[in-house]
Design a protein around this motif. Structure first.
Motif, PDB file in Angstrom:
ATOM      1  N   UNK A  67       0.862  -1.192   0.000  1.00  0.00           N
ATOM      2  CA  UNK A  67       0.000   0.000   0.000  1.00  0.00           C
ATOM      3  C   UNK A  67       0.890   1.232   0.000  1.00  0.00           C
ATOM      4  N   UNK A  68       0.290   2.388  -0.171  1.00  0.00           N
ATOM      5  CA  UNK A  68       1.068   3.596  -0.456  1.00  0.00           C
ATOM      6  C   UNK A  68       0.856   4.722   0.546  1.00  0.00           C
ATOM      7  N   UNK A  69       0.382   4.407   1.742  1.00  0.00           N
ATOM      8  CA  UNK A  69       0.082   5.470   2.700  1.00  0.00           C
ATOM      9  C   UNK A  69       1.315   6.297   3.036  1.00  0.00           C
ATOM     10  N   UNK A  70       2.451   5.646   3.258  1.00  0.00           N
ATOM     11  CA  UNK A  70       3.669   6.382   3.602  1.00  0.00           C
ATOM     12  C   UNK A  70       4.108   7.277   2.452  1.00  0.00           C
ATOM     13  N   UNK A  71       4.088   6.746   1.242  1.00  0.00           N
ATOM     14  CA  UNK A  71       4.474   7.536   0.075  1.00  0.00           C
ATOM     15  C   UNK A  71       3.487   8.675  -0.176  1.00  0.00           C
ATOM     16  N   UNK A  72       2.220   8.422   0.057  1.00  0.00           N
ATOM     17  CA  UNK A  72       1.209   9.462  -0.177  1.00  0.00           C
ATOM     18  C   UNK A  72       1.377  10.638   0.781  1.00  0.00           C
TER      19      UNK A  72
END
Length: 309
Positions: A67-72
């Protein structure tokens, strides 16, 4: 006087930035507690150009889902500050988290960069994971391979890459203005230094790399890739100075010999478990953060070598 030419170039760059505020970067750290990793957005406030250093892709090992929460979070920061990404920089091929660089590149543009010695890491782990001849071991998964002493820019900011092997053969420190992003070489003074027992690691090299970095000007700001809260400290921290490390680092402060360091590091490393995400992380990161190619059912697979490490 510093005899190392590339180190001397870095020191002069740092001194210029300490005199001229316009040559100092603005830095935002993003801490991922799941992997104890700090990612950075480094930018020139005047030009609005930025680099992302050591980004994190969220990965759940039990399910194999990303998932991409950190990148987002980083994307939100960059877009809200109207920053243009020029570089996605990896200090090394991480063994504790998967890079989010391909996702961030797709969203934001910019070039993906790492040290030239990544080819040695690709060769070692390409064999371990039996990646086959289709897996290129020449660093071509990256847009730029930095050599020791090579310079680059972010807007009006000066940058220089320094090769600091020991944790892995490919570790680099990136000096931007008066700030050094040192990856997995050194941690906060109360925690010490990185391990040197991964394939291609070398405690002697690590000591020399750290002492090289600690030859930079005292006020050089050091930004670390990890923090684990040393005993007695209740908060995470990831910024120190050369002076602080030389005076206080529990493993490698002034007065510690190379022989004593190597003995300590070797004995300590024998007690450490492998990082939880080492198999997926290394396997993906030697590919520039890209998952292995899907098989004929459309699914990508992470290999786990049994009784091989």
């Amino acid at each position: 006087m510093i005899q190392d030419r590339n180190l001397a170039l870095a020191a002069r760059q740092i001194e210029r930035a300490q005199v001229n505020k316009s040559l100092r970067p603005s830095i935002a750290g993003f801490f991922d507690e799941a992997t104890n990793t700090v990612s950075y957005v480094v930018h020139d406030p005047k030009a609005g150009e930025a680099a992302i250093i050591d980004s994190v892709l969220d990965y759940e090992p039990a399910s194999g889902r990303t998932s991409n929460a950190s990148a987002d979070r980083m994307i939100d920061y960059l877009t809200s500050n109207n920053l243009k990404v020029m570089w996605h920089i990896e200090t090394h091929a991480h063994a504790d988290h998967i890079s989010a660089a391909p996702y961030l590149q797709e969203k934001l543009g910019g070039k993906l960069a790492i040290g030239r010695e990544i080819t040695r890491v690709q060769d070692v782990f390409g064999k371990l994971f039996n990646a086959g001849t289709e897996f290129e071991r020449n660093g071509s998964q990256f847009d730029k391979l930095f050599d020791d002493g090579e310079t680059f820019g972010i807007g009006g900011l000066e940058g220089i890459a320094l090769h600091v092997p020991g944790h892995t053969p490919a570790d680099m420190a990136f000096i931007i203005g008066d700030a050094a992003f040192v990856g997995d070489t050194i941690f906060m003074p109360d925690f010490g230094t990185a391990r040197a027992d991964f394939p291609g690691g070398d405690a002697h090299q690590l000591f020399r790399s750290i002492r090289r970095l600690l030859s930079l000007p005292d006020k050089t700001r050091l930004f670390l890739c990890h923090d684990y809260k040393a005993p007695g400290r209740d908060r995470y921290a990831w910024e120190s100075t050369v002076k602080q490390q030389r005076e206080e680092n529990v493993h490698v402060k002034d007065g510690v010999s190379e022989e004593d360091f190597v003995e300590m590091r070797t004995n300590r490393d024998k007690t450490l478990a492998m990082p939880t995400l080492i198999m997926p992380s290394v396997q993906v990161n030697i590919r520039g953060g890209r998952l292995p190619d899907p098989e004929d059912n459309g699914v990508s697979y992470i290999k786990i070598p049994v009784n091989a490490v």
